[in-house]
Write a protein that holds these residues in place. Sequence first.
Motif, PDB file in Angstrom:
ATOM      1  N   ASP A 172       0.848  -1.199   0.000  1.00 53.85           N
ATOM      2  CA  ASP A 172       0.000   0.000   0.000  1.00 53.85           C
ATOM      3  C   ASP A 172       0.879   1.242   0.000  1.00 53.85           C
ATOM      4  N   THR A 173       1.365   1.589  -1.190  1.00 51.61           N
ATOM      5  CA  THR A 173       2.330   2.685  -1.305  1.00 51.61           C
ATOM      6  C   THR A 173       1.805   3.773  -2.238  1.00 51.61           C
ATOM      7  N   ASP A 174       2.438   4.928  -2.162  1.00 52.06           N
ATOM      8  CA  ASP A 174       2.026   6.063  -2.987  1.00 52.06           C
ATOM      9  C   ASP A 174       2.227   5.818  -4.477  1.00 52.06           C
ATOM     10  N   SER A 175       3.039   4.842  -4.829  1.00 55.29           N
ATOM     11  CA  SER A 175       3.291   4.564  -6.249  1.00 55.29           C
ATOM     12  C   SER A 175       2.108   3.883  -6.934  1.00 55.29           C
ATOM     13  N   LYS A 176       1.138   3.424  -6.160  1.00 55.99           N
ATOM     14  CA  LYS A 176       0.004   2.699  -6.712  1.00 55.99           C
ATOM     15  C   LYS A 176      -1.160   3.647  -7.020  1.00 55.99           C
ATOM     16  N   GLY A 177      -1.780   3.428  -8.168  1.00 56.89           N
ATOM     17  CA  GLY A 177      -2.964   4.224  -8.501  1.00 56.89           C
ATOM     18  C   GLY A 177      -4.149   3.852  -7.645  1.00 56.89           C
ATOM     19  N   ALA A 205      -6.781   1.078   6.734  1.00 57.39           N
ATOM     20  CA  ALA A 205      -6.394   1.285   5.330  1.00 57.39           C
ATOM     21  C   ALA A 205      -7.165   2.455   4.732  1.00 57.39           C
ATOM     22  N   LEU A 206      -8.446   2.561   5.073  1.00 54.86           N
ATOM     23  CA  LEU A 206      -9.264   3.690   4.597  1.00 54.86           C
ATOM     24  C   LEU A 206      -8.750   5.006   5.192  1.00 54.86           C
ATOM     25  N   ASP A 207      -8.474   5.008   6.494  1.00 53.33           N
ATOM     26  CA  ASP A 207      -7.951   6.214   7.135  1.00 53.33           C
ATOM     27  C   ASP A 207      -6.594   6.602   6.544  1.00 53.33           C
ATOM     28  N   ARG A 208      -5.764   5.596   6.314  1.00 50.92           N
ATOM     29  CA  ARG A 208      -4.419   5.819   5.771  1.00 50.92           C
ATOM     30  C   ARG A 208      -4.496   6.454   4.386  1.00 50.92           C
ATOM     31  N   ARG A 209      -5.476   6.026   3.598  1.00 47.65           N
ATOM     32  CA  ARG A 209      -5.631   6.573   2.247  1.00 47.65           C
ATOM     33  C   ARG A 209      -5.924   8.064   2.287  1.00 47.65           C
ATOM     34  N   HIS A 210      -6.594   8.488   3.337  1.00 48.82           N
ATOM     35  CA  HIS A 210      -7.005   9.894   3.439  1.00 48.82           C
ATOM     36  C   HIS A 210      -6.144  10.680   4.438  1.00 48.82           C
ATOM     37  N   GLY A 211      -5.010  10.086   4.836  1.00 51.99           N
ATOM     38  CA  GLY A 211      -4.084  10.801   5.709  1.00 51.99           C
ATOM     39  C   GLY A 211      -4.536  10.917   7.139  1.00 51.99           C
ATOM     40  N   GLU A 215      -3.582   7.322  14.538  1.00 50.68           N
ATOM     41  CA  GLU A 215      -3.878   6.346  15.588  1.00 50.68           C
ATOM     42  C   GLU A 215      -3.980   4.953  14.974  1.00 50.68           C
ATOM     43  N   ILE A 216      -3.139   4.030  15.442  1.00 52.05           N
ATOM     44  CA  ILE A 216      -3.169   2.655  14.953  1.00 52.05           C
ATOM     45  C   ILE A 216      -4.027   1.828  15.904  1.00 52.05           C
ATOM     46  N   PRO A 217      -5.048   1.135  15.404  1.00 52.33           N
ATOM     47  CA  PRO A 217      -5.886   0.315  16.282  1.00 52.33           C
ATOM     48  C   PRO A 217      -5.052  -0.700  17.056  1.00 52.33           C
ATOM     49  N   GLU A 218      -5.446  -0.963  18.292  1.00 53.13           N
ATOM     50  CA  GLU A 218      -4.673  -1.815  19.184  1.00 53.13           C
ATOM     51  C   GLU A 218      -4.419  -3.222  18.639  1.00 53.13           C
ATOM     52  N   PRO A 219      -5.382  -3.876  17.966  1.00 47.63           N
ATOM     53  CA  PRO A 219      -5.127  -5.262  17.523  1.00 47.63           C
ATOM     54  C   PRO A 219      -4.086  -5.396  16.418  1.00 47.63           C
ATOM     55  N   LEU A 220      -3.660  -4.306  15.815  1.00 44.85           N
ATOM     56  CA  LEU A 220      -2.736  -4.383  14.683  1.00 44.85           C
ATOM     57  C   LEU A 220      -1.291  -4.340  15.182  1.00 44.85           C
ATOM     58  N   HIS A 221      -0.814  -5.488  15.650  1.00 44.73           N
ATOM     59  CA  HIS A 221       0.469  -5.559  16.341  1.00 44.73           C
ATOM     60  C   HIS A 221       1.651  -5.299  15.402  1.00 44.73           C
TER      61      HIS A 221
END
Length: 545
Positions: A172-177, A205-211, A215-221
Motif C-alpha cells: 500500500d504505497t504512494d506509487s500505486k494508482g 487502510a481507509l484512514d491511511r488513504r485519506h491521511g 492512531e493505529i488500532p490496538e489489535p494491529l500488532h
Amino acid sequence: MARFNTRSTRPAVHSPVTTTGEQTITHEGATGHLRDAKSELFLLAVSNFVGQDAFYEKGGQRDDRYTQLVRKLAIEDPEWTAGLLGWLRGDGNMRTAALVGAAEFTAERLLHEAPGYSRQVIASVLQRADEPGEMLGYWTSKYGRKLPKPVKRGIADAVQRLYTERSLLKYDTDSKGYRFGDVLNLVHAAPDPAKHWQGFLFQHALDRRHGNDDEIPEPLHTLHARDALMKIPADGRRASLGDPNVTDQFADAGMTWEALAGWLQGPMDKAAWEAIIPSMGLMALARNLRNFDQAEVSDAVAARICERFTDPEQVAKSRMFPFRWWAAYKHAPSLRWGHALEQALNHSLANVPRLKGSTLILVDRSPSMFPGYGFSTPNTSDVTLAEQAAVFGSALALRAESPTLVEFGGESKKLTVAKGGSILKHIEAFGQSDGTDIPSAVKRHWFAHDRIVIVTDEQTRPGWLPSNMRPYGGMQETAIDDLVPKTTPVYMWNLAGYKPGAMPSGKSGRHTFGGLTDAAFRLVPLLEAGRDATWPWMTDRASTA
C-alpha cells in the motif's frame, strides 16, 4: 505369424496438446501444424508475459491472440477455461497472463449475459495482496470505472483472503494508482468473521488513504511494531543495528530489505544486510547474492543462507522457476554460493524423471532463443529462452540412464554428459548456433533411441532429404514425423507459445508440452506406462488408456 501382439506393441495413448490435422508454415518456412483452440491457448498462456515482444511476434499481436482465445473459450467451454486460469496463477506461477485472462473471460461472459464462473475466476487469479489493485487498474483502463458485480465480488473475495498487516506495509504505497483504501471503497469487501483484526485493518487502510492514520488500532500488532521502529530518530538508526532489541523487531514489524534501506535513509552495508537477512524470503536472498558479496557479509551468515537454499521444502514453497536459480548462480561473484544453488536447482527440478533406456535430448540454441536479435526474454531479467532450455535439457540428461545431449540450430553437435555432474556446469557448456533446423538434428543424432525430447520454440526450417533419397528429384522437405517411427515417442517442449507446431501432437507417439517449470516432465513416464495424460489442473490427472 503374430501381427499385433509383438514385442514393440504399446498402448495407444493421448496427451492434451492436440493438433487438428490442418497445416500452415512455421516462422522459418517448414510445414507447420495447427492446434485446437485449447491447446493453442494453453501453450501461449504458460509462456506469455503480457505486453512483451517475442522474436517472431510483437507483444500486441501475442496479447490479441491470447485475449481472443480466452474470450472464445470463455463461452465455448467456461469450465475448462476457468480451470486453466486458476491453475495458471497457482501451479503455473504466471501472474499477469492469469489476471488479464480472468478479466477478458469475465468481459466476454458479461457481453453474452452468460451467468456463472466469472466471480470465481476473478478471485482465483488474485493470489497476492497487490493484485486486487492490479485487476482494478486493468479493468478500469480498458472498460471504464463502472464495475460489474462479478468483478466487484471476485475482488472482494480476494481482498478478504489477502489483506493483512504485512501486505498493507509492503504493497500500500504512494506509487500505486489504487491504494488498499481505494479498493475497499470500490468493492465493499466485508472483513472475514474468522479474522478478528481484519475489520480494524480495513478501517485503518481507509484512514491511511485519506491521511488520517495517526492512531493505529490496538489489535494491529505488526503496524505498532513498525511504528516503534519509525520513532527511532533517523540519525540514530544505523547505530541501532548493533542493538538486538532493535533488530529482533524487524521480523515482527514486517521489514523487507527495501523498507530497511528506506528506514536507514542510506546505503545497505554489511551490518544492515546481516540484520535483515534472517527475515528475507528465498527469492529475495537469491536475487541479492551480489549485494551480499559486495557488502562482505560474513561466512557464518552466508552459511545460514545456504542452509535455506538446500532445504527442499523452502525451495518448493518459494515457487521459483528453475531458471531463477541459474540466474542467481550466474550473477553471484563468489563461489561460496555455488553448491547450495546447485542443490536448490535440483530441488526445483524434482519432477524430472530418471528415464530408463536411451534418450536423445535436443536443446535449441538458435537466434530466436537468445536476446540481441530484436528480442529480449520477457520478464525474466537476462535469462534467455536458450538458457531455460539448457536448464531442462541438462537436468534430463543427468538423470537419464543413457542420454545423448545435443545442442542445435542450423548445425548441431553432441555435448558430453558427466554422470553425477553439475547441472550448472552443464548449462555453461552450451553455445549458440545460427538458424533452426530440427529435422536435420534428428536425422543426424537419432540412432534408434527409445525416445526423443526436443526443447525449443518449434520454429524450424524445413529439413531436406539427401539427393540419393529423392525419388522424383528436386528439393523435398522431410519432417520430424517422417524420420522417427511412431513406436518411438517424440516429446516436444515448447518454450515460446507460437501458433505453428513443428509436428503433429496428441497421439501416435507425438506429444507437446509447455511451461517454464518442470511439472510437465511428469507426463513422460505416465505416457510411456500406457496411460493418457490430461490437463494439469484436472483432479484426475491420468486415466487408464
